[in-house]
Design a protein around this motif. Structure first.
Motif, mmCIF file in Angstrom:
data_model
loop_
_atom_site.group_PDB
_atom_site.id
_atom_site.type_symbol
_atom_site.label_atom_id
_atom_site.label_comp_id
_atom_site.label_asym_id
_atom_site.label_seq_id
_atom_site.Cartn_x
_atom_site.Cartn_y
_atom_site.Cartn_z
ATOM 1 N N GLN A 197 0.828 -1.210 0.000
ATOM 2 C CA GLN A 197 0.000 0.000 0.000
ATOM 3 C C GLN A 197 0.858 1.254 0.000
ATOM 4 O OE1 GLN A 197 -2.589 -0.397 3.368
ATOM 5 N NE2 GLN A 197 -3.862 -1.987 2.413
ATOM 6 N N ALA A 198 1.962 1.214 0.751
ATOM 7 C CA ALA A 198 2.861 2.377 0.760
ATOM 8 C C ALA A 198 3.487 2.585 -0.619
ATOM 9 C CB ALA A 198 3.948 2.185 1.819
ATOM 10 N N GLN A 199 3.876 1.473 -1.276
ATOM 11 C CA GLN A 199 4.439 1.598 -2.618
ATOM 12 C C GLN A 199 3.421 2.129 -3.614
ATOM 13 O OE1 GLN A 199 5.977 -2.279 -3.540
ATOM 14 N NE2 GLN A 199 7.633 -2.167 -2.033
ATOM 15 N N LEU A 200 2.172 1.637 -3.514
ATOM 16 C CA LEU A 200 1.126 2.123 -4.411
ATOM 17 C C LEU A 200 0.835 3.599 -4.156
ATOM 18 C CD1 LEU A 200 -1.367 -0.889 -4.349
ATOM 19 C CD2 LEU A 200 0.186 -0.238 -6.195
ATOM 20 N N ALA A 201 0.791 3.964 -2.868
ATOM 21 C CA ALA A 201 0.540 5.371 -2.552
ATOM 22 C C ALA A 201 1.676 6.254 -3.046
ATOM 23 C CB ALA A 201 0.359 5.543 -1.039
ATOM 24 N N THR A 202 2.910 5.773 -2.896
ATOM 25 C CA THR A 202 4.057 6.545 -3.381
ATOM 26 C C THR A 202 4.023 6.702 -4.893
ATOM 27 O OG1 THR A 202 5.401 5.770 -1.520
ATOM 28 C CG2 THR A 202 6.570 6.645 -3.424
ATOM 29 N N ALA A 203 3.705 5.584 -5.579
ATOM 30 C CA ALA A 203 3.632 5.654 -7.040
ATOM 31 C C ALA A 203 2.522 6.592 -7.497
ATOM 32 C CB ALA A 203 3.413 4.257 -7.610
ATOM 33 N N ALA A 204 1.353 6.524 -6.817
ATOM 34 C CA ALA A 204 0.252 7.414 -7.188
ATOM 35 C C ALA A 204 0.615 8.870 -6.938
ATOM 36 C CB ALA A 204 -1.007 7.032 -6.393
ATOM 37 N N GLU A 205 1.293 9.131 -5.821
ATOM 38 C CA GLU A 205 1.686 10.510 -5.522
ATOM 39 C C GLU A 205 2.725 11.012 -6.509
ATOM 40 O OE1 GLU A 205 1.521 14.097 -3.351
ATOM 41 O OE2 GLU A 205 0.203 12.362 -3.588
ATOM 42 N N ARG A 206 3.661 10.135 -6.879
ATOM 43 C CA ARG A 206 4.651 10.538 -7.885
ATOM 44 C C ARG A 206 3.984 10.839 -9.219
ATOM 45 N NH1 ARG A 206 9.359 6.231 -8.104
ATOM 46 N NH2 ARG A 206 9.971 7.624 -9.789
ATOM 47 N N ALA A 207 3.010 9.995 -9.602
ATOM 48 C CA ALA A 207 2.309 10.247 -10.853
ATOM 49 C C ALA A 207 1.525 11.548 -10.790
ATOM 50 C CB ALA A 207 1.369 9.077 -11.159
ATOM 51 N N ARG A 208 0.880 11.812 -9.634
ATOM 52 C CA ARG A 208 0.120 13.057 -9.503
ATOM 53 C C ARG A 208 1.026 14.275 -9.588
ATOM 54 N NH1 ARG A 208 -1.154 16.930 -6.089
ATOM 55 N NH2 ARG A 208 0.331 16.164 -4.549
ATOM 56 N N ILE A 209 2.160 14.226 -8.905
ATOM 57 C CA ILE A 209 3.087 15.356 -8.936
ATOM 58 C C ILE A 209 3.664 15.526 -10.338
ATOM 59 C CG2 ILE A 209 5.295 16.192 -8.054
ATOM 60 C CD1 ILE A 209 4.598 14.880 -5.406
ATOM 61 N N ALA A 210 3.957 14.393 -10.999
ATOM 62 C CA ALA A 210 4.475 14.480 -12.368
ATOM 63 C C ALA A 210 3.452 15.126 -13.294
ATOM 64 C CB ALA A 210 4.848 13.086 -12.871
ATOM 65 N N ARG A 211 2.161 14.770 -13.125
ATOM 66 C CA ARG A 211 1.134 15.392 -13.961
ATOM 67 C C ARG A 211 1.033 16.885 -13.699
ATOM 68 N NH1 ARG A 211 -1.911 10.663 -12.581
ATOM 69 N NH2 ARG A 211 -2.969 11.862 -10.968
ATOM 70 N N GLU A 212 1.055 17.260 -12.414
ATOM 71 C CA GLU A 212 0.962 18.681 -12.084
ATOM 72 C C GLU A 212 2.150 19.454 -12.638
ATOM 73 O OE1 GLU A 212 -1.433 20.447 -10.432
ATOM 74 O OE2 GLU A 212 -2.697 18.655 -10.507
ATOM 75 N N MET A 213 3.353 18.913 -12.452
ATOM 76 C CA MET A 213 4.542 19.595 -12.960
ATOM 77 C C MET A 213 4.495 19.696 -14.476
ATOM 78 S SD MET A 213 6.538 20.487 -10.401
ATOM 79 C CE MET A 213 8.180 20.601 -11.094
ATOM 80 N N HIS A 214 4.074 18.630 -15.133
ATOM 81 C CA HIS A 214 4.006 18.646 -16.596
ATOM 82 C C HIS A 214 3.012 19.692 -17.074
ATOM 83 C CE1 HIS A 214 2.285 17.393 -20.479
ATOM 84 N NE2 HIS A 214 3.522 17.036 -20.774
ATOM 85 N N ASP A 215 1.822 19.704 -16.451
ATOM 86 C CA ASP A 215 0.801 20.637 -16.895
ATOM 87 C C ASP A 215 1.233 22.077 -16.685
ATOM 88 O OD1 ASP A 215 -0.723 18.495 -17.588
ATOM 89 O OD2 ASP A 215 -1.961 18.519 -15.776
ATOM 90 N N VAL A 216 1.790 22.367 -15.520
ATOM 91 C CA VAL A 216 2.190 23.742 -15.215
ATOM 92 C C VAL A 216 3.344 24.182 -16.108
ATOM 93 C CG1 VAL A 216 3.199 25.227 -13.451
ATOM 94 C CG2 VAL A 216 1.330 23.673 -12.860
ATOM 95 N N VAL A 217 4.403 23.373 -16.150
ATOM 96 C CA VAL A 217 5.609 23.776 -16.879
ATOM 97 C C VAL A 217 5.360 23.791 -18.382
ATOM 98 C CG1 VAL A 217 7.991 23.147 -17.369
ATOM 99 C CG2 VAL A 217 7.124 22.958 -15.038
ATOM 100 N N ALA A 218 4.735 22.724 -18.909
ATOM 101 C CA ALA A 218 4.536 22.660 -20.355
ATOM 102 C C ALA A 218 3.642 23.792 -20.842
ATOM 103 C CB ALA A 218 3.939 21.303 -20.735
#
Length: 427
Positions: A197-218
């Motif tokens: 569960q911790a790994q899944l939560a970490t992966a989901a959080e990384r994906a969410r942050i990656a999406r936010e960074m991509h959307d903002v920066v791009a």
């Protein structure tokens, strides 16, 4: 073998159990086994006495593997006890029969096979021990003649009572071991599930942050590039337009920097402890401002709304905003100069549809194949059970369409409002 391998082997529970049992068996051989062999040799002479002496020494030695191989250990002890009983391994005096001390190890073998052996071995060991008690009672009754019945009953009840008491305690001990193993297994499974569960939560959080960074920066970089290109050409003939472009670039850069700081602050602290309050996330109501930013870069973009707006589930408004932002960014990068963009936000009885169309180069636009925009769109929509369709549209250009399911409206609001004319400014 190196020191590391030796330490690993010493930490092996099975090896530790085997070592402890071997040492105990060695002590029993030196004390009980040699004593019983001495009793056997004094009671009789000849080859049978030597065989019996060897047998009574083998009985404690067999306990060395009572936990690693409990069935084999119990079979060896039982056979040795039966053999010395058949051969007459009993020391006789004028009025009594003396049994060798190693006979007590039959109870130890019964305990071991009951605790560590399979179910069939437990039942067989109990039956064998009770049969041994019966044989011993028969031998006792036969030797003492006139008092044979009383000696038979006394020996049978005494030995059988010890056998049953040993077996009962072994059953209790086995139950405790099984409960402990069950608790340990449950704790191990819970630990594995917690880690997963911790790994899944970490992966989901990384994906969410990656999406936010991509959307903002791009998005910000696309607008900045468009403004910089326009300002460079306008600087020669229209200094005022160039100044507006630089102002837009500065504003976009500050907004993007604030968004990135907010994202990194949440990533670092998990809350607003970095010293600045968290800004509200953009929602579907902020599409006018987003379209206005794109329009300032010189692109012809319009926003059309259809239907009756209503509250969205938490996070759905941000999904609509980010998907529209990514679609507009892609249109800026790939549609080509002079392309017109139309954003349609349509409220349906059971869904909300966002559609971004442009009349540019469409699928013929060059791409490096490294973008993650469409992947991020689909991930955002999938969180709410929605779908994303992207590709060339009829008549040329490109279309991105996302649909999020919503609770059904009543009959009064099931008919969508008429199509409003394209907006040319912020609503």
């Amino acid at each position: 073998m190196g020191r590391t391998g030796l330490r690993a082997r010493l930490r092996d529970p099975a090896l530790r159990r085997a070592t402890v049992d071997s040492l105990i068996a060695l002590g029993l051989v030196l004390v009980v086994g040699l004593m019983s062999a001495g009793v056997a040799l004094q009671a009789a002479a000849g080859p049978s006495a030597v065989v019996v002496a060897a047998v009574v020494i083998a009985m404690p030695a067999a306990l060395a593997w009572r936990r690693t191989h409990p069935v084999a250990s119990a079979v060896t002890v039982y056979l040795c006890a039966l053999l010395h009983l058949v051969l007459g391994v009993v020391a006789f005096s004028s009025d009594q029969m003396v049994i060798v001390p190693t006979d007590v190890l039959v109870l130890v073998a019964l305990y071991s096979v009951t605790v560590y052996g399979p179910p069939w071995a437990r039942r067989a060991a109990l039956a064998g021990a009770l049969l041994g008690a019966l044989l011993l009672a028969v031998v006792t009754a036969t030797w003492f003649g006139g008092a044979s019945l009383w000696n038979f009953l006394a020996t049978l009840l005494g030995v059988a009572g010890m056998v049953l008491a040993t077996w009962g305690y072994a059953q209790f001990r086995r139950g405790r071991i099984e409960r402990l193993e069950s608790l340990l297994e449950r704790a191990r499974r819970l630990e594995i599930e917690r880690d997963q569960q911790a790994q899944l939560a970490t992966a989901a959080e990384r994906a969410r942050i990656a999406r936010e960074m991509h959307d903002v920066v791009a998005h910000t970089l696309s607008v900045v590039i468009a403004q910089a290109d326009g300002g460079r050409y306008a600087a020669r003939t229209d200094p005022v337009a160039a100044e507006r472009a630089l102002t837009t670039i500065a504003e976009m850069g500050r907004d993007a920097l604030a968004d990135i700081r907010r994202i990194l602050g949440v990533l670092r602290d998990g809350d607003a402890q970095a010293g600045t309050a968290l800004l509200p996330q953009p929602v579907d109501a902020d599409l006018d401002a987003l379209v206005g930013q794109i329009r300032t870069s010189g692109v012809a973009v319009s926003l059309v709304r259809m239907g009756e707006a209503r509250p969205l589930p938490p996070g759905a408004g941000l999904t609509i905003y980010r998907v529209c932002q990514e679609a507009l960014t892609n249109a800026l990068k790939h549609a080509g100069p002079g392309a017109r963009i139309t954003v349609l936000l349509q409220w349906l009885p059971g869904a909300l549809t966002l559609q971004v169309d442009d009349d540019g180069r469409g699928a013929a636009a060059p791409s490096d194949g490294k973008g993650q925009g469409l992947v991020g769109m689909r991930e955002r929509a999938a969180l709410f059970g929605g779908t994303v369709q992207a590709g060339p549209r009829p008549g040329g250009g490109y279309r991105v369409r996302v649909q999020l399911p919503l609770p059904e409206l009543g009959a009064a609001s099931a008919v969508p409002a008429p199509l409003s004319p394209p907006t040319q400014g912020a609503r």
